[in-house]
Scaffold this motif. Structure first.
Motif, PDB file in Angstrom:
ATOM      1  N   GLN C 567      95.101 -73.377  -7.460  1.00  0.00           N
ATOM      2  CA  GLN C 567      94.392 -73.735  -8.694  1.00  0.00           C
ATOM      3  C   GLN C 567      94.494 -72.621  -9.726  1.00  0.00           C
ATOM      4  O   GLN C 567      93.518 -71.959 -10.063  1.00  0.00           O
ATOM      5  N   TYR C 568      95.709 -72.413 -10.213  1.00  0.00           N
ATOM      6  CA  TYR C 568      95.931 -71.447 -11.298  1.00  0.00           C
ATOM      7  C   TYR C 568      96.366 -72.230 -12.524  1.00  0.00           C
ATOM      8  O   TYR C 568      96.893 -73.334 -12.421  1.00  0.00           O
ATOM      9  N   GLY C 569      96.204 -71.607 -13.674  1.00  0.00           N
ATOM     10  CA  GLY C 569      96.642 -72.252 -14.903  1.00  0.00           C
ATOM     11  C   GLY C 569      95.849 -73.515 -15.195  1.00  0.00           C
ATOM     12  O   GLY C 569      96.400 -74.513 -15.631  1.00  0.00           O
ATOM     13  N   VAL C 570      94.558 -73.459 -14.904  1.00  0.00           N
ATOM     14  CA  VAL C 570      93.723 -74.636 -15.176  1.00  0.00           C
ATOM     15  C   VAL C 570      92.676 -74.282 -16.230  1.00  0.00           C
ATOM     16  O   VAL C 570      92.386 -73.117 -16.476  1.00  0.00           O
ATOM     17  N   LYS C 571      92.129 -75.298 -16.872  1.00  0.00           N
ATOM     18  CA  LYS C 571      91.016 -75.093 -17.809  1.00  0.00           C
ATOM     19  C   LYS C 571      89.725 -75.270 -17.034  1.00  0.00           C
ATOM     20  O   LYS C 571      89.574 -76.227 -16.283  1.00  0.00           O
TER      21      LYS C 571
END
Lengths: 225, 267, 594
Positions: C567-571
């Motif tokens: 869960q990287y690059g998430v808002k």
């Protein structure tokens, strides 16, 4: 990009709680000492019930390697002389198979006790000791077989077949001794009521596997392929 | 620092390739009939490996250069085509090509190992022991006498364990410390190990085969150029391994006959 | 229900010095013990390589002090050819078994596998402790070979029979030294089998609530796959070492053929099979190579995904590729034996699965490189080493194109090309994985940050230095330079000696640079600034606990896992670009641009 998230599963959203038994991450090593078998039987990580199959797989792999060594060695040269197996081996094979039966009886008895079907734990211990005795007799039988071979002048290095005979029986006997240690441990835990169900099952599977493995090795050495 | 890494990777990649492109270090020139196929295979593989190597390193460098810059926006982008394109590229561009290369390469292997020696090939036996090669020619009768390992005695120069008193075939066998063969004549090499594993490696002849104790193997080859070449041991055989070698003399038929006469006289 | 006594904890908090630091049941302490063992072993192995390199560059040079270690092996400090081979054997055995197997697999795996699956410990802590101490015993047995009269064996780490089986007449160290070597490996196998058993059970049975197999971090998969390989590979090596020892001490003939003659004496063995050892050894040996590299691939993926701030293009592709590598590793071992006298048809059969290894390897490399595209790559020492790993893996991998083909192997077998290939891919690349893991996890393991400046200097000098050492190996091999030579006396090898001298200088330099790393370890352990719980903003469970973790990891509570580890690059509502595995928070969307 794997950023589309599945909605959270409702059963996962309950609060963290410490479970004393069953299947979870932490706290699995909590085993009451001197409690009641009927309660403690499930205080166990199921790990040992899968680990025993992993261990059996590794042992199978080792004996597969030994077997392929035997086949290659037998085929690579014309110095292979078939030896006649000592007759005591037929007896010890029976002993080992019988010990599997007695262990299975013991396991059923313990299960019945744990399940509340019977209130008497003493007979299961007796069957356990019987298994232990038969196992020890089996190892003694292997030793007698070695003595019998020696008296025929067949030593480890006499010919390739005798080499493999001694190696197979010795390595198998070491594994059987490990099984005996496991049985002792089960008996001790049965005594202070700290036996996990999965420990008992794993030990039993291992012991049955020793029987199967021995029958395999025995046939391999006996059939003179 | 990302840019520095990018530049370093690309410089190292290109510098690494230079000696191969410039042929700075080359194997000895081929003097065998089958070696051309091997050399061709090596050259083809070098192109394939070189292109893959440079492409991967340069792409790695470029992406590091481009995307290690600190950015304030929170946007991330995805490689066009995503994973599927890359997996297909891996399977099609690299996998299939390499497998095809291997399939073509089996021709070169077959030329060495799957052809029987010619009926008139010259038999030579080579025995490898710690730490020397010895050679045996069958002599006029064309037959090698049997070996008796228990009779090997370096003191009285019975290097192969021959018993000429009892074995008729052994009486005319010629044992030498160097190998001589006539040029353009196929040789059938019979390999015997005296003690431990050794290897028969002649880079110029493009042949390489281990000696297996207890298992006599054979090789066949034809040398195409007169000269002296080194036979070296490439299988670790003990303390003198580095120094275990023999010379292979490729002679004209006439020179070979003379050499053989001299050796016969010396027996 | 009966009333039960208060639960007695089988593995509670350690109370004495011995139970805390020596015979500890705690997987984290065992992990650190493995790491320390690997560190001792790698220093030993590196010093041995220095000695060897000096001898290869200048074969008549006296090395001051060497005569003290072995008066016979190095009279006056000048190494004899047999002593060179003895040091070579020990260098390889120590590096392969006690560094490349213990550090990325046993050390990091022990420390982080239970944590990453959310467990309190491994299921069998006693086996785990035994695993370390048997491995340590194996190391002592191996090192003891230095101190027996004839010294260590000279038959190489592959110990080809019959050289390794005949006994002391075959060469110095082939008596007691070789038996110690085989015993050490046999004992080592026991240790690793126990370890693998624990690893597999941990992944199968100890995962915390919500930690489905699909949510396991990639490192867990790497260690799991490695354990599966270790279980099967070490189970084959152990029988082989037993048979080898029996050939030595009991007069059997498993590996010794009939009619062999040493010093004009018939060897009193008969009928054994020379190739049997090679088959057994390489059936173990090839998977062993992957045992060394697969954990590195997992660590590098883990470090990169954290530092790229975006998920891998396809974590599945990486996982399937690692499985494919593990599977193929059992079908390709014959490529070590193309010219060994095996049936030449088998060589072709072994060649194709070997070439197929390129496919999963290329998939992994392309996914790594493709994932860099559009990422917000953070440059720190851990990610530098991870990127260096990719470069090394590619460099070492492409030389496999050549060695997989039997026809080309005719030229390159047993040359420095092979030495370059495996040093690049399983030596240096795996070491880069270990370095990357160390810089990444050191804060968690010790509670102190590592010094980044020293770390970066260490990376740059090591990266350039290792290329200077191992690239020229390929040139040497291309020119036909045979390996395992104590000196180069052949006419066609003499012109190559300057290349060897260059390599020697590069090796001494690069080796010396590693002192910076050791200094950094020790300095940062005591003087490094305190590490926060999650210094790299990672998502996996090791970052959800204090640095260093308490003895029972999660403080007696089971973490609950809601997400995979990507869960990287998430808002998110909080503005962070990542969500931890144990956080119930849901992403508001991806942070993907155009």
């Amino acid at each position: 990009m794997a950023t589309t998230l599945p909605p959270p599963k409702p059963e996962l959203l309950s609060l963290p709680e410490r479970r004393q038994n069953g299947h979870s991450g932490g706290g699995q090593n909590l085993v009451p000492a001197g409690g009641d078998l009927r309660v403690t039987q499930h205080y166990s990580p199921p790990a040992s019930s899968s680990a025993i199959w992993v261990a059996i797989a590794a042992i199978c792999m080792s004996f597969a390697a030994f077997t392929s060594a035997l086949i290659v060695r037998q085929g690579s040269s014309n110095d292979w002389r078939h030896i006649t197996l000592p007759s005591v081996l037929f007896l010890s094979t029976l002993l080992l198979l019988a010990s599997s039966v007695t262990l299975e009886v013991a396991r059923r008895r313990v299960a019945a006790y744990m399940g509340g079907a019977t209130a008497d734990i003493a007979p299961s211990r007796l069957w356990m000791y019987l298994t232990l005795g038969l196992g020890l007799l089996f190892v003694a039988g292997q030793y007698a077989a070695w003595l019998q071979l020696r008296s025929q002048g067949l030593y480890l290095a006499t010919n390739p077949n005798s080499s493999f005979f001694y190696v197979f029986t010795a390595i198998h006997a070491v594994h059987v001794l490990g099984g005996l240690a496991g049985l002792l441990r089960v008996i001790r835990k049965l005594g202070n009521a700290s036996l996990r169900r999965s420990t008992l099952d794993a030990t039993a599977y291992y012991w049955h596997f020793m029987g199967v493995l021995w029958v395999y090795l025995f046939l391999l050495l006996w059939l003179k392929i | 620092m990302g840019k520095l890494l990018a530049v370093t990777i690309i410089i190292i990649a290109i510098a690494s390739a230079v000696p191969f492109v410039m042929h700075t270090w080359e194997p000895p020139a081929d003097v065998s009939t089958h070696g051309g196929l091997i050399d061709e295979q090596m050259a083809d593989t070098m192109i394939e490996a070189g292109v893959s190597f440079l492409a991967a390193q340069i792409l790695l460098g470029l992406f590091i250069w481009q995307f290690s810059k600190p950015r304030t926006d929170s946007k991330v982008k995805t490689f066009p085509g995503g994973a599927k394109g890359l997996v297909i590229a891996a399977i099609v561009l690299v996998g299939v090509e390499v497998l095809a290369l291997g399939a073509f390469g089996s021709k070169a292997w077959a030329a060495v190992y799957f052809t029987p020696p010619a009926a008139d090939a010259m038999p030579v036996q080579v025995q490898a022991g710690q730490f020397a090669f010895y050679f045996r020619y069958p002599g006029p009768d064309g037959k090698f006498g049997p070996l008796h390992p228990e009779m090997i005695n370096e003191g009285n120069q019975n290097l192969f364990g021959l018993d000429p008193e009892h074995d008729v075939e052994s009486r005319d066998d010629v044992v030498t410390a160097e190998m001589a063969i006539p040029v353009n004549k196929e040789v059938h090499l019979l390999m015997h190990a005296k003690d431990v594993s050794h290897s028969f490696y002649v880079p110029a002849l493009r042949i390489h085969q281990d000696f297996v104790p207890g298992l006599d193997l054979s090789l066949h080859f034809t040398a195409t150029k007169v000269g002296t070449y080194e036979i070296v041991c490439s299988q670790l055989c003990g303390l003198g391994h580095y120094n275990m070698r023999a010379y292979l003399k490729v002679l004209s038929q006439q020179d070979f006959d003379e050499w053989m006469k001299k050796e016969q006289a010396a027996q | 229900m009966h009333e039960t006594a208060a639960p007695a904890v089988v593995h509670g908090p350690p109370t004495t010095f011995l139970s805390k630091h020596v015979f500890s049941l705690d997987h984290k302490v065992i992990g650190l013990q493995y790491y320390t063992l690997a560190l001792v072993a790698v220093v030993t192995g590196m010093v041995l390589s220095w000695l060897m390199r000096i001898h290869l560059g200048w074969s008549s040079a006296a090395i001051p002090g060497l005569q003290v270690l072995s008066p016979n092996g190095a009279p006056g400090g000048v190494m004899t050819p047999e002593y060179y081979l003895q040091l070579m054997t020990m260098h390889a055995t120590i590096m392969v078994f006690f560094v490349l197997t213990t550090a990325p697999f046993a050390a990091f795996g022990n420390y982080f596998l239970p944590i990453q699956v959310g467990a309190e410990d491994m299921p069998f802590p006693h086996f785990n402790m035994m695993s370390f101490w048997t491995t340590f015993t194996a190391f002592l047995i191996l090192v003891a070979a230095f101190f027996v009269p004839d010294g260590p064996p000279l038959s190489g780490w592959t110990a080809y029979a019959p050289l390794s089986a005949i006994g002391k007449n075959a060469g110095p160290g082939e008596g007691t030294g070789q038996v110690l070597w085989a015993a050490a490996l046999g004992v080592f196998c026991i240790g690793q089998l126990l370890g693998s058993l624990n690893f597999i059970s941990t992944v199968l049975d100890m995962r915390t609530k919500g930690m489905t197999l699909a949510r396991l971090p990639v490192t867990c998969w790497a260690w799991f796959i490695t354990s599966c390989m270790g279980l099967t590979a070490f189970a084959v090596l152990m029988p082989a070492t037993i048979l080898l020892i029996l050939d030595h001490v009991a007069g059997t003939s498993f590996f010794i053929a009939s009619g062999l003659v040493l010093n004009d004496q018939l060897v009193p063995h008969s009928g054994g099979s020379t190739l049997l050892w090679q088959h057994l050894f390489w059936f173990f040996g090839h998977p062993e190579v992957y045992i060394a590299i697969v954990p590195g691939m997992g660590i590098v993926t883990h470090v990169l995904v954290t530092n790229m701030r975006r998920p891998m293009l396809s974590m599945k592709a990486i996982l399937y590729s690692m499985w494919a590598l593990a599977f193929l590793s059992y079908m390709v071992y014959g490529h070590h034996m193309f010219v060994s006298g095996m049936n030449p048809f088998s060589s072709l059969v072994f060649s194709f699965p070997t070439l197929m290894i390129t496919i999963p390897s290329t998939v992994v490399v392309l996914i790594w490189i493709g994932s860099l595209y559009g990422s917000k790559l953070r440059i720190n020492t851990a990610s530098l080493f991870a990127l260096g790993f990719i470069s090394m893996f590619v460099s070492g991998g492409v030389s496999g194109f050549f060695l997989a083909q039997p026809s080309i192997d005719i030229m390159l077998h047993a040359t420095y090309f092979v030495v370059g290939h495996f040093h690049m891919v399983m030596g240096v690349a795996a070491m880069f994985g270990i370095f990357s893991g160390t810089y990444f996890w050191f804060p968690k393991m010790t509670g102190h940050m590592m010094n980044e400046t020293i770390g970066k200097i260490h990376f740059w000098l090591t990266f350039v230095g290792t290329y200077c050492i191992f690239m020229p190996f390929h040139y040497l091999g291309w020119a036909g330079n045979v390996r395992r030579y104590a000196a180069f006396t052949d006419d066609f090898l003499k012109p190559l000696i300057p290349v060897h001298q260059f390599i020697t200088v590069a090796a001494i330099f690069t080796g010396a640079v590693q002192l910076l790393f050791i200094y950094n370890l020790i300095y940062s352990r005591f003087r490094g600034p305190a590490a926060p719980a999650n210094p790299w903003e990672g998502t996996s469970l090791e970052w959800a606990m204090p640095s260093p973790p308490p003895w029972n990891n999660f403080g007696g509570h089971d973490p609950i896992v809601y997400h995979d580890a990507d869960q990287y690059g998430v808002k998110t509502a909080s503005g962070a670009d990542y969500i931890m595995q144990n956080s119930p928070e849901q992403a508001l969307g991806t942070a993907e641009g155009d």
